[in-house]
Write an enzyme that holds these catalytic residues in place. Sequence first.
Site: not given
Length: 395
Positions: A143-144, A173-174, A279, A374, A376
């Site tokens: 990714t760049e 984003w590595i 609860r 990985e 969308t």
Amino acid sequence: MSRSTLPPFDRADPLGIDDLLSPEDLAVRDTVRSWATDRVLPHVADWYERGELPVIRELARELGAIGALGMPLEGYGCAGASAVQYGLACLELEAADSGIRSLVSVQGSLAMYAIHRFGSEEQKQAWLPGMAAGELIGCFGLTEPDHGSDPAGMRTRARREGGDWVLDGRKMWITNGSVAAVAVVWAQTEDGIRGFVVPTDAPGFSAPEIKHKWSLRASVTSELVLEGVRLPADAVLPDAVGLRGPLSCLSHARYGIVWGAMGAARASFDAALDYAGSREQFGRPISGFQLTQAKLADMAVELHKGVLLAHHLGVRMDAGRLRPEQVSFGKLNNVREAIEICRTSRTIMGANGISLEYPVMRHATNLESVLTYEGTVEMHQLVLGKALTGQDAFR
């Protein structure tokens, strides 16, 4: 079989999915669950709040010791586990935290898988044993900053200079980048996209850590900067030319996400179920109210359907019959449903659901990243759309 001889209903396994697992599968699952319970759960809320994973190298060595790194790979110190066993490990790791599963996925399914699948024997011998042991951490640079869903448009370049390669570019984003000893970096060349094994101590390589994240906070995320990084001729992965190489790595990693997302969902569901039983409102536990039971029932259905889907895909992978479109099917469904389970769990827990004393909001925010990394939602929808219609709608 009469009703009196039926096995009791197990709220942790309402469909009896454990019946599909071998003793070896169960042993792997229990080993990873025990490790995560002892080594991650007591500390992860603090790591998340601080936005760091200070013991990542120590955790990597421990994960290597239990065989969790590069699990399905054969040889070079790898466990040679089945795809189902690897999936079970991913589920247990993400039940602790998505950042821990990401550490393992990037190490094994991206960096190690790329070297194992496309590397030379020399590259495999040089890197894989240390990576399998957790002594060496790897990262995967695809990714760049301006190219995520369209990796074919990457701007990172590798040019020949004499007998060497020289790389210039940036990746974004590595996971594991700032602590990695080796980076698998994909770059444009005159022959198309190629992968390179880059020692991170090479001159011109740097990996500044990305701060101010509100998701995957218990994880190391970095930018990779390559400025005239000179590599020998044999740094290129010989068997990967074009996008087939990185995309096959991503498919392998996405498979682990199919399982992992259900781990985050399970942890959130369990927290909500336990909370609802203790609860009290209007004089009785809120688990006794119809609307709460409807939420719990719907969440249980989607959770265990997702685990069944993951197991089915694992069986197909072990048989060599798993297609990339089927992995997209699994990631699209399971991450989407896991987020909804986290959100519904939060509604049962009210204001307490946003507290880090419980895991629900941490899992929910983590899954917002898992939803889009990985691949969308839109990319997986289009993968399935193309498979269903025969029409390519990507462009």
